[in-house]
Write an enzyme that holds these catalytic residues in place. Structure first.
Site, PDB file in Angstrom:
ATOM      1  N   LYS A   1       3.240   2.507  -9.731  1.00 19.22           N
ATOM      2  CA  LYS A   1       2.262   3.682 -10.109  1.00 19.22           C
ATOM      3  C   LYS A   1       2.730   4.956  -9.745  1.00 19.22           C
ATOM      4  O   LYS A   1       3.955   5.049  -8.949  1.00 19.22           O
ATOM      5  CB  LYS A   1       0.944   3.461  -9.346  1.00 19.22           C
ATOM      6  CG  LYS A   1       0.078   2.126  -9.699  1.00 19.22           C
ATOM      7  CD  LYS A   1      -1.170   2.211  -9.069  1.00 19.22           C
ATOM      8  CE  LYS A   1      -1.913   0.778  -9.819  1.00 19.22           C
ATOM      9  NZ  LYS A   1      -3.212   0.762  -9.269  1.00 19.22           N
TER      10      LYS A   1
ATOM     11  N   ARG B   1      -0.812  -7.110  -6.875  1.00 20.95           N
ATOM     12  CA  ARG B   1      -0.637  -7.394  -8.151  1.00 20.95           C
ATOM     13  C   ARG B   1       0.641  -6.295  -8.791  1.00 20.95           C
ATOM     14  O   ARG B   1       0.946  -5.210  -8.169  1.00 20.95           O
ATOM     15  CB  ARG B   1      -1.670  -6.674  -8.677  1.00 20.95           C
ATOM     16  CG  ARG B   1      -1.822  -6.684 -10.344  1.00 20.95           C
ATOM     17  CD  ARG B   1      -3.327  -6.065 -10.880  1.00 20.95           C
ATOM     18  NE  ARG B   1      -3.209  -5.998 -12.357  1.00 20.95           N
ATOM     19  CZ  ARG B   1      -2.751  -5.034 -13.087  1.00 20.95           C
ATOM     20  NH1 ARG B   1      -2.033  -4.097 -12.392  1.00 20.95           N
ATOM     21  NH2 ARG B   1      -2.720  -5.112 -14.280  1.00 20.95           N
TER      22      ARG B   1
END
Length: 302
Positions: A241, A281
């Site tokens: 991210k 994840r």
């Protein structure tokens, strides 16, 4: 599981061409002695992490199986990028992208998570068998979703989020970040419980990067125990991210490219595994699986 489903084995040594049926995994088959690894499979043409590398269904199935045989416990299949600023995908397009992939992976014995905001897509995916529904819509979930989860008995990930991909960055304002995010997550949980969803079928995700700034993400990671106090398994999705890209940038340079954020991702995986996270994840399976196994070994020695 059939070895015939593994790319590079059997008569054909090229890319996967046939998926053979294997014993289907269920939630109960997942390991319980360590943090689980959920592999990300983006069947999109605009994924922030890979630029659409697995947009073709055949390539997506191949990559999903490669992650599965590399040790991923769950494969999370999504057909819509929810990165900030991206355009929404119609339900019809989403189903066309992911359902062939979900069907093939389930038949191959993979435990599948379906990354969707749409009740219609979730219902269609559940027709292939037991799959986990990973819904990033947060407080704006579709009104029919709780009833679907109650009716089918599916397991469901409640992720904190405000708004959608176009509006969520502008909604990242909180009076007290941790308290507000926990409370809003509980609000969604209560809606699902009221619809008849079993408590043991819910998982929570603080939603790093969704209506959160970089500082918010770090604060939530620091206070992970506050989410564990809700009484549900906790999923963490930090992989590649942008807050990691910003962290790794040097001397005011542009953020590090997504694929160059995997080492930082594995570091976060180790930290949250130590804190007791149920699953992470991630895009890179092997390095993160190594991280959770290392943490589990250390904890077992204590």
């Amino acid at each position: 599981m059939s070895i015939g489903a593994v790319p590079g084995t059997g008569p054909a040594t090229g890319p996967l061409s046939v998926v053979r049926k294997a014993t289907r995994k269920t939630f109960e088959d997942l390991p319980t002695d360590r943090t689980l690894v959920m592999g990300v499979l983006n069947v999109t043409d605009n994924s922030f992490s890979d630029g659409g590398e697995h947009f073709d269904a055949g390539k997506a199935i191949d990559h999903g199986l490669r992650m599965h045989y590399a040790g991923a416990d769950i494969i999370d299949v999504g057909g819509e990028s929810t990165a900030p600023g991206t355009e929404e995908v119609s339900v019809e397009d989403e189903k066309a992208r992911i359902l062939p992939v979900v069907e093939a992976l389930v038949k191959a014995g993979v435990y599948v998570s379906v990354d969707t905001r749409h009740t219609e897509t979730a219902r269609a995916a559940l027709e292939y068998g037991e799959v986990l529904i990973n819904d990033v819509s947060g407080v704006n979930h579709e009104a029919a979703m709780p009833q679907l989860i109650a009716e089918t008995g599916a397991r469901y990930i409640v992720m904190h989020n405000r708004g959608n991909s176009k509006s969520m960055d502008g909604l990242a304002e909180y009076d007290n970040l941790v308290t507000d995010v926990v409370a809003e997550t509980q609000q969604v949980i209560d809606t699902f419980l009221a619809a008849g969803v079993k408590k043991e079928h819910l998982i929570v995700d603080p939603g790093l990067g969704f209506s959160k700034t970089a500082d918010h993400n770090w604060q939530l990671l620091k206070h992970l125990t506050e989410f564990e106090k809700l009484g549900y398994p906790v999923l963490i999705g930090a992989s590649r991210k942008r807050f990691l890209g910003t962290l790794l940038a040097e001397h005011n340079a542009e953020a590090m490219e997504p694929r160059q954020r995997d080492h930082a991702t594995a570091a976060i995986t180790a930290l949250v595994a130590q804190e007791g996270a149920w699953a992470v994840r991630v895009h890179s399976v092997v390095s993160n699986l190594d991280a959770v196994k290392t943490v589990a070994a250390r904890q077992a020695a204590e």
